[in-house]
Design a protein around this motif. Structure first.
Motif, mmCIF file in Angstrom:
data_model
loop_
_atom_site.group_PDB
_atom_site.id
_atom_site.type_symbol
_atom_site.label_atom_id
_atom_site.label_comp_id
_atom_site.label_asym_id
_atom_site.label_seq_id
_atom_site.Cartn_x
_atom_site.Cartn_y
_atom_site.Cartn_z
ATOM 1 N N TYR A 93 10.637 26.226 -35.988
ATOM 2 C CA TYR A 93 11.012 26.018 -34.544
ATOM 3 C C TYR A 93 9.783 26.168 -33.589
ATOM 4 N N ARG A 94 9.538 25.463 -32.572
ATOM 5 C CA ARG A 94 8.614 25.694 -31.922
ATOM 6 C C ARG A 94 8.702 25.602 -30.239
ATOM 7 N N VAL A 95 8.065 26.332 -29.430
ATOM 8 C CA VAL A 95 8.429 26.540 -28.123
ATOM 9 C C VAL A 95 7.877 25.460 -27.427
ATOM 10 N N VAL A 96 8.678 24.658 -26.373
ATOM 11 C CA VAL A 96 8.178 23.606 -25.705
ATOM 12 C C VAL A 96 8.614 23.930 -24.207
ATOM 13 N N GLU A 97 7.709 23.777 -23.293
ATOM 14 C CA GLU A 97 8.161 24.317 -21.718
ATOM 15 C C GLU A 97 7.356 23.005 -20.793
ATOM 16 N N TRP A 98 7.935 23.254 -19.742
ATOM 17 C CA TRP A 98 7.401 22.072 -18.503
ATOM 18 C C TRP A 98 8.144 22.609 -17.274
ATOM 19 N N THR A 99 7.761 21.979 -16.542
ATOM 20 C CA THR A 99 8.114 22.221 -14.828
ATOM 21 C C THR A 99 8.505 20.921 -14.389
ATOM 22 N N LEU A 100 9.478 20.847 -13.873
ATOM 23 C CA LEU A 100 10.035 19.553 -13.465
ATOM 24 C C LEU A 100 9.227 18.682 -12.409
ATOM 25 N N ARG B 102 12.105 24.327 -7.121
ATOM 26 C CA ARG B 102 11.406 24.225 -8.431
ATOM 27 C C ARG B 102 11.943 24.546 -9.577
ATOM 28 N N MET B 103 11.950 24.000 -10.651
ATOM 29 C CA MET B 103 12.382 24.300 -11.921
ATOM 30 C C MET B 103 11.533 24.545 -13.345
ATOM 31 N N SER B 104 11.659 25.416 -14.064
ATOM 32 C CA SER B 104 11.076 25.608 -15.087
ATOM 33 C C SER B 104 12.153 25.350 -16.311
ATOM 34 N N VAL B 105 11.612 24.749 -17.437
ATOM 35 C CA VAL B 105 12.638 24.562 -18.463
ATOM 36 C C VAL B 105 11.819 25.118 -19.701
ATOM 37 N N VAL B 106 12.408 25.806 -20.484
ATOM 38 C CA VAL B 106 11.707 26.301 -21.730
ATOM 39 C C VAL B 106 12.609 25.779 -22.718
ATOM 40 N N ALA B 107 12.309 25.202 -24.009
ATOM 41 C CA ALA B 107 13.139 24.566 -25.068
ATOM 42 C C ALA B 107 12.541 24.941 -26.197
ATOM 43 N N VAL B 108 13.363 24.977 -27.306
ATOM 44 C CA VAL B 108 12.958 25.017 -28.669
ATOM 45 C C VAL B 108 12.916 23.947 -29.473
ATOM 46 N N GLU B 109 11.916 23.222 -30.090
ATOM 47 C CA GLU B 109 12.057 22.074 -30.984
ATOM 48 C C GLU B 109 12.173 22.316 -32.253
ATOM 49 N N HIS B 110 13.214 21.795 -32.970
ATOM 50 C CA HIS B 110 13.288 21.689 -34.419
ATOM 51 C C HIS B 110 12.261 20.855 -35.001
ATOM 52 N N VAL B 111 11.178 21.444 -35.718
ATOM 53 C CA VAL B 111 9.985 20.779 -36.011
ATOM 54 C C VAL B 111 10.434 19.523 -37.077
ATOM 55 N N ASN C 184 16.587 26.397 -21.644
ATOM 56 C CA ASN C 184 16.890 27.515 -20.767
ATOM 57 C C ASN C 184 16.447 26.774 -19.513
ATOM 58 N N GLU C 185 17.093 26.914 -18.225
ATOM 59 C CA GLU C 185 16.532 26.511 -17.092
ATOM 60 C C GLU C 185 16.469 27.610 -15.916
ATOM 61 N N LEU C 186 15.371 27.875 -15.377
ATOM 62 C CA LEU C 186 15.359 28.608 -14.230
ATOM 63 C C LEU C 186 14.974 27.921 -12.789
ATOM 64 N N ALA C 187 15.515 28.074 -11.609
ATOM 65 C CA ALA C 187 15.151 27.218 -10.491
ATOM 66 C C ALA C 187 15.128 28.217 -9.356
ATOM 67 N N ILE C 188 14.439 27.719 -8.346
ATOM 68 C CA ILE C 188 14.342 28.401 -7.139
ATOM 69 C C ILE C 188 13.987 27.452 -6.025
ATOM 70 N N GLY C 189 14.437 27.903 -4.778
ATOM 71 C CA GLY C 189 14.341 27.063 -3.380
ATOM 72 C C GLY C 189 12.771 26.932 -2.925
ATOM 73 N N ALA C 190 12.814 26.342 -1.803
ATOM 74 C CA ALA C 190 11.347 26.517 -1.210
ATOM 75 C C ALA C 190 10.759 27.649 -1.007
ATOM 76 N N ASP C 191 11.699 28.774 -0.565
ATOM 77 C CA ASP C 191 11.240 30.047 -0.467
ATOM 78 C C ASP C 191 11.073 30.865 -1.908
ATOM 79 N N LEU C 192 9.768 30.939 -2.223
ATOM 80 C CA LEU C 192 9.807 31.470 -3.595
ATOM 81 C C LEU C 192 9.807 33.095 -3.613
ATOM 82 N N THR C 193 10.311 33.674 -2.458
ATOM 83 C CA THR C 193 10.630 35.069 -2.372
ATOM 84 C C THR C 193 12.110 35.136 -2.570
ATOM 85 N N GLY C 194 13.020 34.193 -2.500
ATOM 86 C CA GLY C 194 14.278 34.185 -2.652
ATOM 87 C C GLY C 194 14.969 34.297 -4.211
#
Length: 369
Positions: free
Chosen positions: A209-216, A267-276, A285-295
């Motif tokens: 398994y290896r970690v794969v990550e990206w921002t939309l 903005r959304m960050s996605v971290v996934a695990v690939e089965h090699v 897993n998905e994390l998201a936040i609005g335009a206010d980055l202090t929210g």
């Protein structure tokens, strides 16, 4: 002799009307006032029901959901008295998923008990019947002390307080199918325990398994795999007794979802695990936040495919995304996330990471005759 004459007058309350809201093309259009009012009502209801401001959304974030209907339709019915909005009901349903529809009933406490909520619910049920769908689902939001309440879902996991909203649904033929816990994680706390958990989980998962990550937006070469993983949310995530259609996702639907999120200023960050060995995205897993980055940061979907469970992949994607999030929204105070009470494996991870309960939600369902 003076005579005092008393004239009896009768004041008639304005008639209640219910009509579908017109969705504006832009937030600054002349006809956008009702949309802004509906957003404000939604935020006021969430604050009133939960005691928290964690669930507030901006009009910018919400408009793309109403403007796009290729995959999911969202409609709003506004209840008015004398031109004033006194309640609303949001009706939503998947285009390719034919069984169910969802209603979000919004009436503030000061207007509750005058029949507005029942009129909106009856109207939504009529609309759902006309769509040919035979299942109506609804959600109630509850404060942190809900866990001591008398309402127990059919799963047997969790408890809720009997709020007026919950009582209305119960009296209207809905069954409480599931309780979800909203938990929060302090993003300003020391992340060392999360980093330690991540290292331990990676060691257990091993080289397969290896970690794969990206921002939309999602990179083109990952869209098909991400689509397959998202489709499994409808089959692999705990849903209690809720009737959930299996969803069909492809690269094009991923692109449409990405655009809807980005068009709302999020903005959304996605971290996934690939089965090699197979190239399958086995967890994400998905994390998201609005335009206010202090929210507040919101965790959207998290899933480990059934056939890849037992390798601590859920721990990997959640911990790795929190570590990554520091470079995206370092001033965000906390993460808010919902998990089914019966989903003990995921709640165990949350609790070990430092998530704590903050509120609860009830999932209700009515099967229409």
């Amino acid at each position: 002799m003076n005579t005092l004459t008393t004239t009896n007058t009768t004041t008639t309350a304005p008639a209640l009307t219910i009509a579908e809201m017109r969705v504006p093309a832009r937030l600054d259009d002349a006809d956008a006032a009702d949309f802004h009012a509906a957003v404000a009502l939604n935020n006021a209801i969430c604050l009133s029901d939960s005691g928290l401001d964690d669930f507030a959304s901006t009009a910018e974030e919400m408009l793309p959901r109403w403007r796009t209907n290729a995959d999911h339709v969202t409609r709003t019915l506004l209840a008015r008295e004398g031109g004033a909005i006194v309640g609303a009901a949001v009706l939503g349903y998947g285009v390719a998923e034919p069984t169910s529809a969802e209603v979000d009933l919004m009436v503030l406490p000061e207007h509750w008990g005058r029949g507005i909520e029942q009129a909106l619910l009856d109207r939504v049920e009529s609309e759902v019947r006309m769509l040919g769908r035979m299942v109506l689902q609804a959600w109630t939001l509850h404060r942190a002390d809900a866990a001591t309440g008398p309402l127990v879902p059919r799963t047997g996991w969790g408890r809720l307080t009997a709020t007026p909203h919950a009582q209305l649904l119960a009296d209207s033929g809905f069954t409480l199918e599931q309780v979800e816990r909203s938990s929060v994680y302090d993003l300003q706390a020391d992340h060392a325990p999360v980093e330690t958990m991540l290292a331990a989980a990676l060691a257990v998962a091993g080289a397969d398994y290896r970690v794969v990550e990206w921002t939309l937006p999602t990179p083109p070469h990952l869209r098909d795999g991400y689509a397959w993983a998202l489709s499994r949310m409808s089959t692999d995530a705990p849903s209690g007794g809720l009737e959930v259609d299996e969803e069909t996702w492809d690269a094009e639907r991923i692109s449409r979802r990405d655009a809807r999120i980005l068009d709302g200023g999020q903005r959304m960050s996605v971290v996934a695990v690939e089965h090699v060995p197979t190239g399958v995205l086995a967890a994400f897993n998905e994390l998201a936040i609005g335009a206010d980055l202090t929210g507040v940061t919101h965790q959207y979907c998290t899933l480990v495919l059934k056939e890849h469970r037992g390798h601590r992949l859920g721990q990997i994607v959640k911990c790795a995304n929190i570590v990554r999030w520091r470079g995206i929204a370092p001033e965000s105070p906390r993460i808010s996330t919902f998990n089914a009470e019966e989903n003990r494996p995921m709640l165990d991870i949350n609790e070990a990471m430092g998530f704590r309960p903050s509120s609860y939600a009830g999932a209700w369902q009515k099967k229409l005759d």
